[in-house]
Every structure is written in structure tokens, then in C-alpha cells.
Design a protein around this motif. Structure first.
Motif, mmCIF file in Angstrom:
data_model
loop_
_atom_site.group_PDB
_atom_site.id
_atom_site.type_symbol
_atom_site.label_atom_id
_atom_site.label_comp_id
_atom_site.label_asym_id
_atom_site.label_seq_id
_atom_site.Cartn_x
_atom_site.Cartn_y
_atom_site.Cartn_z
ATOM 1 N N LYS A 83 0.807 -1.214 0.000
ATOM 2 C CA LYS A 83 0.000 0.000 0.000
ATOM 3 C C LYS A 83 0.842 1.266 0.000
ATOM 4 C CE LYS A 83 -4.118 -1.864 2.345
ATOM 5 N NZ LYS A 83 -4.929 -1.798 3.590
ATOM 6 N N SER A 84 1.968 1.258 0.738
ATOM 7 C CA SER A 84 2.616 2.555 0.944
ATOM 8 C C SER A 84 4.134 2.539 1.073
ATOM 9 C CB SER A 84 2.036 3.224 2.203
ATOM 10 O OG SER A 84 2.253 2.405 3.346
ATOM 11 N N ALA A 85 4.771 1.380 1.148
ATOM 12 C CA ALA A 85 6.210 1.356 1.420
ATOM 13 C C ALA A 85 7.022 1.829 0.216
ATOM 14 C CB ALA A 85 6.642 -0.055 1.814
ATOM 15 N N SER A 86 8.123 2.495 0.492
ATOM 16 C CA SER A 86 9.082 2.812 -0.562
ATOM 17 C C SER A 86 9.748 1.526 -1.029
ATOM 18 C CB SER A 86 10.150 3.773 -0.038
ATOM 19 O OG SER A 86 10.947 3.114 0.956
ATOM 20 N N ASP A 87 10.365 1.556 -2.197
ATOM 21 C CA ASP A 87 11.073 0.377 -2.689
ATOM 22 C C ASP A 87 12.140 -0.070 -1.701
ATOM 23 O OD1 ASP A 87 9.546 0.278 -4.952
ATOM 24 O OD2 ASP A 87 11.156 0.755 -6.362
ATOM 25 N N GLU A 88 12.838 0.885 -1.104
ATOM 26 C CA GLU A 88 13.916 0.548 -0.182
ATOM 27 C C GLU A 88 13.379 -0.177 1.053
ATOM 28 O OE1 GLU A 88 13.401 3.507 -1.588
ATOM 29 O OE2 GLU A 88 15.107 3.544 -2.986
#
Length: 277
Positions: A213-218
Motif C-alpha cells: 500500500k505505501s512502502a518505498s522500494d527501499e
């Protein structure tokens, strides 16, 4: 120019086909409702080509040859050879799109990936269960991409994200006017051939859904790498979802549905990534 118009992911448990007529009615109704909804959304996009990412279940490859990524570049692909698929799957073969598939291979090589390719692949239940349940008519051309998600070492989540972003670039660099949809199949949590077989790791599944839903790729790559070490071996198949996620620009996740389904031996998820105009 080709355009990515949609990105989806879904579970592919063999029991969906094997037990369709005998499973609990609640499970069959849930699966029907959610696969039908995914099919409705996908068909509304009117795709010319469906690029499917999944693992090979010892149909095309074995321990003597396990490519991390293998792109099917043939004119057509064999239908599922598994006995439990033959009564339900209506196609003995499925048309490919060799020009787009070769373009993806060449683009990937120039982007510092090293995919293998094959002119002759059979599409097993991993790819065909979702296709069957979505009732795609007419069937778009299919470019299959088999990922090694069955025997360690696996492509890392970080590498799968990079592959998905590269795939989007490859699609948009293809000169023909095509409408393309990406589909990742597998997962969510399950265990195959382990003492924990039948265990659905619902906390793992729900945490993965939150990451989409919301996490950055890192953060996604870091957190998921740790999480996958603590769940059942079938969780490796989540990497096919990662490709669909990255191809969509790592945004736009829309959970169509999730249910822990011990009778299917999986945590079953169905999802779409809304592609920004």
C-alpha cells in the motif's frame, strides 16, 4: 508505442482446480467472486498481451537447469500438463507474442539483466489457474516469464523490483501500438512439502499487504527480505507480486480481496495496481 494499461496479482493454488467441485461452498463462492472481479477489471482494459510472471513447478525446469528469469518467446505455449488441470482448462495451447517477448529479452540484456529465453514452454497451473478462473475470452496473447521461486537461491526482492521497473520501460519502448497487462501469480503465505504444510501465516500476509500500500522500494525490499526468512517456503512466490507492483510504478495498490484458506493451503490474495494516466 506499447502501453502498460494494467497490473494484477493473484494466488494460483493447484487445489483451486483439483478440488473445485468438492471444496467447501464458502471457499468456492469466495474464489468465484474475487477471480470474477479481477477478470472483469482486466477484460475492461482490453489487453492485446498479457505478461504473466510465475514460478515453474518442475514442468519446464529441474535441478540441472533453473533460470532466475526465463522469457517465453515462442509463437505459442503448451497448456498445463498436470492431470488435475486437463479437465478444467479449455486450451491445449496459448498464443504467444514472440516480437514483444524478444524485445523484452533484448531490452533486459541492455539493462544489465541476464534472462534466459525459450521458444518452447508449457504453462502449468501457476499461470493457468488465474487465467482459467478469470474466463478471458478472447484470450490475449501471452508472454510467460518463469521466475525461480521454488529452489534457493531466489532472486532478491530488490532484484524483482528492479526487474519490474525495467519491464515497464521495455513495454513503453516497444514500437508497436499494444495494450499490455502484467499479471503476477502465486502466494501469499503457504508451505509445500514442509512439516508446516497447511499453515497460513496470516500476520505475514497482512503485513505484506500493508507494504504494497505505501512502502518505498527501499523499505519494501529490506522488510520483505527479513519476513520471507520466517514464513513458509511458498511465500517465495510473492516475488511475482513484486514484479507487478514495480511495473505499476510501486503505487496504486488495490486489494480486491484476501482470505486465509487452509483448504487451498494458501493465504489467497487478489489485487490490482491502478495505473496512473
Amino acid at each position: 508505442m506499447a502501453k502498460l494499461v494494467g497490473s494484477f496479482a493473484a494466488g494460483h493454488a493447484p487445489n483451486v482446480a483439483r478440488l473445485w467441485d468438492s471444496m467447501a461452498i464458502e471457499s468456492r463462492e469466495w474464489l468465484t467472486t474475487h477471480y470474477d472481479e479481477m477478470g472483469r477489471r482486466l477484460k475492461a482494459l482490453d489487453p492485446d498481451v498479457l505478461i504473466i510472471h510465475s514460478t515453474d513447478h518442475w514442468v519446464n525446469f529441474f535441478l540441472d537447469n533453473i533460470p532466475a528469469f526465463c522469457v517465453g518467446i515462442g509463437e505459442d505455449h503448451g497448456g498445463p500438463p498436470e492431470p488435475f488441470m486437463k479437465p478444467v482448462f479449455p486450451y491445449e495451447s496459448l498464443s504467444g507474442h514472440p516480437d514483444l517477448a524478444r524485445h523484452i529479452v533484448e531490452f533486459a540484456l541492455n539493462a544489465d539483466f541476464d534472462p534466459s529465453y525459450s521458444m518452447k514452454l508449457k504453462l502449468d497451473h501457476g499461470m493457468c489457474v488465474p487465467v482459467w478462473r478469470m474466463d478471458l475470452k478472447p484470450m490475449p496473447a501471452i508472454v510467460p516469464v518463469f521466475m525461480n521461486l521454488v529452489e534457493k537461491p531466489f532472486p532478491t526482492p530488490k532484484r524483482c523490483l528492479a526487474w519490474g521497473h525495467m519491464l515497464r520501460d521495455a513495454i513503453e519502448a516497444y514500437p508497436e501500438d499494444l495494450r499490455v497487462v502484467v499479471l503476477g501469480t502465486g502466494g501469499l503465505s503457504h508451505s509445500i512439502g514442509e512439516t508446516t504444510m497447511g499453515w497460513v501465516d496470516e500476520p505475514f500476509d497482512l503485513e505484506c499487504i500493508e507494504l504494497f500500500k505505501s512502502a518505498s522500494d527501499e523499505k519494501f525490499a529490506e522488510d520483505l527480505s527479513k519476513m520471507l526468512e520466517k514464513t513458509g517456503n511458498g511465500g517465495a512466490e510473492l516475488r511475482a507480486w513484486i514484479v507487478a507492483h514495480a511495473a505499476a510504478g510501486s503505487q496504486g495498490f488495490d486489494l480486491i480481496g484476501y482470505a486465509p484458506m487452509p483448504d487451498m493451503l494458501i493465504g489467497c490474495g487478489v489485487a490490482e495496481w491502478r495505473i496512473a494516466a
